[in-house]
Design an enzyme around this catalytic site. Structure first.
Site: not given
Ligand code: AMP
Length: 460
Positions: A2, A28, A102-103, A243
């Site tokens: 968030c 978010g 957040n958290g 990320y």
């Molecule tokens: P995938 O190939 O489906 O695993 O998607 C990867 C992309 O989604 C990357 O850019 C990840 O950094 C991003 N991503 C970041 N956080 C999440 C998350 N909590 N769940 C799924 N994908 C994420």
């Protein structure tokens, strides 16, 4: 995950919060809300959707007062329903109290059970509501004692911005999992998840709130204290740098953009490969791809064009919506890709489904060889501190070897940055949590780790 923000002592408090939420939108996209207080009345607007849909300028005009806090939500505890939109607002002994969190707390179930046995009635299925109940139960002493007493009972990850009457309170858990910074604007102060929210409102960055610190801002006066439950070390979430946070933010004493470039450069050192050019999966892979290209002395090309009218693809509660949005978001330029050997840099692979789709698009556009490089190690363990990394069963790297993942994604080669390589690019590596890569959890993890731990206990 968030975004949280609070403003004190400014005649345009709610407008600044509103603008700040735009800057924090990436944290978010499910819902947004603002609460303000004018000394007499409390005002609130909260709705589902992006900031632009949830809050409009006319509604903001009604949010009177010199103190305001705001929140944009991606659910990591509790489902995505209207009751679960923050800030949470209650009145206790005639004092309005609003909470933006957040958290993720890790002792949610224990605290919930205890509070319920003692007579608390819960309205939402969020761990954040526990904080409100603890505040209502524990009020004694001055503001400092009160907050120290309450926040010492929490375990896990919390960055908080609260409004208690005309005082804005900010706090970070003793490990400092999630970011929170302090800025100054005219005679007022701003607390925000990331410094990019300060830039947007032309506020000056003052400092980060320290892990375990509680800060009280009343008018233009600031007081601060620390939780006695100090942590042995800090545990900033390294995935914020990889990320989550915006590259134009400074968090954990680092500039996010440069950390990502360094991750890419380190990746090139560890896993070079001969190719015609380096490209990114936009936007998340852009900065590591630049670092990779610079280090490997290969040209950087743009192979995908991003549709800017679509948000982060993972910030969608269901797999169906996620899949649709993945396809509509990026288009490959076949004139750039046809017959080429390409290095594709991505920040991370979680489930692998997005990456697989992207690679199919590149093949369709004519790429001859595809070498995928990931600017973090394989994600093998779920996160219990606020990133929605699901159960082990959904994490592709927890179930498949790198070779198997390469096969699944259909790339000619796949390499990840090493754990040591990742940690080598930040200033103080022992200060980071890397549980999702190493399985080393700095804070005891909950027995019932479901995101919906409180679901079913509350009437819908
Ligand atoms: P995938 O190939 O489906 O695993 O998607 C990867 C992309 O989604 C990357 O850019 C990840 O950094 C991003 N991503 C970041 N956080 C999440 C998350 N909590 N769940 C799924 N994908 C994420």
């Amino acid at each position: 995950m968030c975004g949280i923000i609070g403003v004190s002592n400014h005649k345009e408090a709610s407008k600044i919060v509103f603008l700040g939420l735009y800057a924090l939108q990436h944290r978010g996209e499910e819902a947004a809300g603002i609460v303000s207080f004018d000394g007499k009345d409390i005002h609130v607007v909260k709705n589902p959707g992006l900031v632009d849909d949830a809050l409009d300028e006319k509604a903001i005009e009604e949010l009177k007062g010199k103190v305001a806090i705001g929140h944009c939500r991606y659910s990591t505890t509790g489902s995505s329903n209207v009751k679960n939109i923050q800030p949470l607002l209650v009145t206790h002994r005639n004092i309005p109290i609003a909470v933006a969190h957040n958290g993720n707390l890790t002792n949610t179930e224990e605290l919930y059970q205890k509070l319920e046995e003692e007579g608390s009635i819960f309205q939402t299925t969020m761990d954040s509501e526990i904080i409100v109940h603890l505040l209502a139960k524990t009020q004694n002493g001055d503001l400092k004692e009160w907050f120290i007493n309450v926040l010492s009972q929490l375990k896990g990850a919390f960055s908080l911005v609260l409004l208690v009457g005309d005082t804005v309170v900010g706090a970070r858990d003793p490990y400092g999992f999630r970011p929170l910074c302090l800025g100054k604007k005219d005679d007022g102060y701003i607390l925000a998840s990331e410094s990019c929210a300060l830039d947007l409102t032309q506020a000056e960055f003052v400092r980060e709130i320290e892990p375990g610190e509680i800060i009280f801002i009343k008018g233009n006066k600031i007081e601060s204290c620390h939780l006695p439950t100090s942590a042995k070390h800090k545990a900033h979430c390294i995935f914020e740098l990889i990320y989550f946070a915006r590259p134009d933010s400074n968090i954990f004493g680092e500039n996010v953009y440069y950390v990502r470039k360094r991750l890419g450069a380190q990746l090139a050192k560890e896993h070079p490969v001969d190719a015609d050019f380096v490209m990114a999966i936009p936007d998340s892979g852009n900065y590591a791809a630049l670092g990779y290209a610079e280090e490997s002395k290969l040209p950087f090309e743009v192979g995908f064009i991003r549709n800017h009218y679509i948000g982060r693809t993972f910030i969608q509660p269901s797999q169906f919506l996620r899949d649709f949005r993945v396809k509509v978001k990026l288009n490959a330029i076949s004139e750039v890709l046809k017959g080429k050997r390409v290095i594709v840099v991505e920040d991370s692979i979680v489930r692998g489904t997005t990456s697989r789709n992207r690679i199919q698009e590149l093949r369709r556009a004519g790429a001859k060889e595809i070498h995928m490089r990931i600017s973090c190690p394989p994600i093998i363990s779920p996160c219990f501190y606020g990133i929605d990394f699901p159960s082990k069963s959904e994490l592709i790297a927890a179930n498949k070897s790198v070779e198997e993942i390469a096969k699944f994604i259909q790339v000619d080669s796949l390499e990840y940055l090493s754990l040591e390589g990742m940690l080598s690019v930040v200033k103080n590596s022992p200060d980071f949590c890397h549980a999702c890569f190493s399985g080393n959890y700095p804070v005891e993890i909950p027995k019932n780790a479901s995101k919906y731990v409180l679901e079913g206990r509350i009437l819908k």
